[in-house]
Design an enzyme around this catalytic site. Sequence first.
Site, short mmCIF file in Angstrom:
data_model
loop_
_atom_site.label_atom_id
_atom_site.label_comp_id
_atom_site.label_asym_id
_atom_site.label_seq_id
_atom_site.Cartn_x
_atom_site.Cartn_y
_atom_site.Cartn_z
NE ARG A 1 30.41 52.94 39.25
CZ ARG A 1 29.78 52.16 40.14
NH1 ARG A 1 30.38 51.86 41.26
NH2 ARG A 1 28.58 51.70 39.89
CG ASP B 1 24.54 49.86 53.85
OD1 ASP B 1 24.55 50.09 55.06
OD2 ASP B 1 23.73 50.41 53.07
CB THR B 2 22.01 45.50 54.55
OG1 THR B 2 22.28 44.90 53.29
CG2 THR B 2 21.25 46.80 54.38
N GLY B 3 24.94 44.08 54.47
CA GLY B 3 25.63 42.80 54.45
C GLY B 3 24.90 41.76 53.62
CG ASP C 1 27.51 54.13 42.09
OD1 ASP C 1 27.70 53.22 42.91
OD2 ASP C 1 26.47 54.23 41.43
CB THR D 1 25.03 42.76 48.38
OG1 THR D 1 23.98 43.71 48.40
CG2 THR D 1 25.49 42.51 46.96
CG LEU D 2 30.32 40.42 50.43
CD1 LEU D 2 30.43 40.63 48.94
CD2 LEU D 2 31.31 41.30 51.15
CD GLU E 1 30.93 44.79 47.27
OE1 GLU E 1 31.54 45.65 46.60
OE2 GLU E 1 29.71 44.62 47.14
CE LYS F 1 26.44 52.90 54.53
NZ LYS F 1 26.04 53.85 53.48
P1 XMP Z 1 24.50 45.69 51.22
O1 XMP Z 1 23.79 44.47 50.72
O2 XMP Z 1 25.67 45.39 52.07
O3 XMP Z 1 24.89 46.39 49.90
O4 XMP Z 1 23.54 46.65 51.87
C1 XMP Z 1 26.08 46.93 49.63
C2 XMP Z 1 25.90 47.69 48.37
O5 XMP Z 1 25.08 48.84 48.62
C3 XMP Z 1 25.61 49.96 48.00
N1 XMP Z 1 25.99 50.94 49.03
C4 XMP Z 1 26.68 52.06 48.83
N2 XMP Z 1 27.20 52.57 47.69
N3 XMP Z 1 28.02 54.40 48.91
C5 XMP Z 1 27.86 53.75 47.75
O6 XMP Z 1 28.34 54.22 46.75
C6 XMP Z 1 27.53 53.96 50.09
O7 XMP Z 1 27.70 54.59 51.14
C7 XMP Z 1 26.82 52.71 50.04
N4 XMP Z 1 26.20 51.98 50.98
C8 XMP Z 1 25.72 50.90 50.32
C9 XMP Z 1 26.82 49.47 47.25
O8 XMP Z 1 26.43 49.26 45.92
C10 XMP Z 1 27.21 48.16 47.87
O9 XMP Z 1 27.77 47.25 46.95
MG MG Z 2 29.05 47.61 45.15
#
Ligand code: XMP
Ligand code: MG
Length: 171
Positions: free
Chosen positions: A161, A99-101, A155, A103-104, A95, A127
Amino acid sequence: MKQELLFSQNTISSRTKELASQISADYSEKEPVIVGVLNGAVFFLADIVREMTIPLKIDFIRAASYGAGCSSSGSVRLTKGLEIPIKDKPVILVEDIVDTGLTLSKISDIIMEQGPESVKICSLIDKQERRENNIVIDYCGFQVKEGFLVGYGLDYDEQYRYLKDIYILRF
Ligand code: XMP
Ligand code: MG
C-alpha cells in the site's frame, strides 16, 4: 511475485491535479463532502483534496465485502459509516479502484439513503475487465483493462500500500 511499474508517482500526480481542477470547477458554488473509502483511497484522497481550490469537507467510510480473495462478492456492509451529516449536500465518493463495480454501487446506495443532494464517483483507477454493472465513474484517473494493481493505496493482502508508484503484480 514480480512488480512491473504501471503509473509513476509523477504520472499519478499530474493526473490528480487535472482531476482536482475539474472537480473544483464543477463544484465552484458548492461545498462538497469528499468521502474516502478506507483503506485504499487514503493517499489518493489526501493528494487530490490538496489540489482543490474550493471549500470542502472530508469524511471516511469503511466497507467490508463478504467473500475472499481478489474479487468482490457484491454483498457489502459498512463497518464505519459517515460522521458528517450529508443531507442535501453534494457528496463525492473517492475510491482507489473500481473493478466489478459492485462495492461502489452498494456504497452509493447506502449513502443515497441519507438524502444527499447528489453522489458522484471519483476513482483513481477504472479497471474494466470484470465490470458487472454500468456504474458511472464521474471522475476517473486512469482506465486499465486488466491486471492486479498494487501501490499508492492498493494492496495485495495488506502489502504494498505504501509504495509511491502503482505496479502490476505478476503472480
Ligand atoms: P469491486 O466491487 O469494484 O471491488 O470489484 C473493488 C475492490 O476490489 C479490490 N480490488 C483491487 N485491489 N488491486 C487492489 O489492490 C486491484 O487491482 C484490485 N482490483 C480490485 C479493491 O479492494 C477495491 O476496493
Ligand atoms: Mg478498496
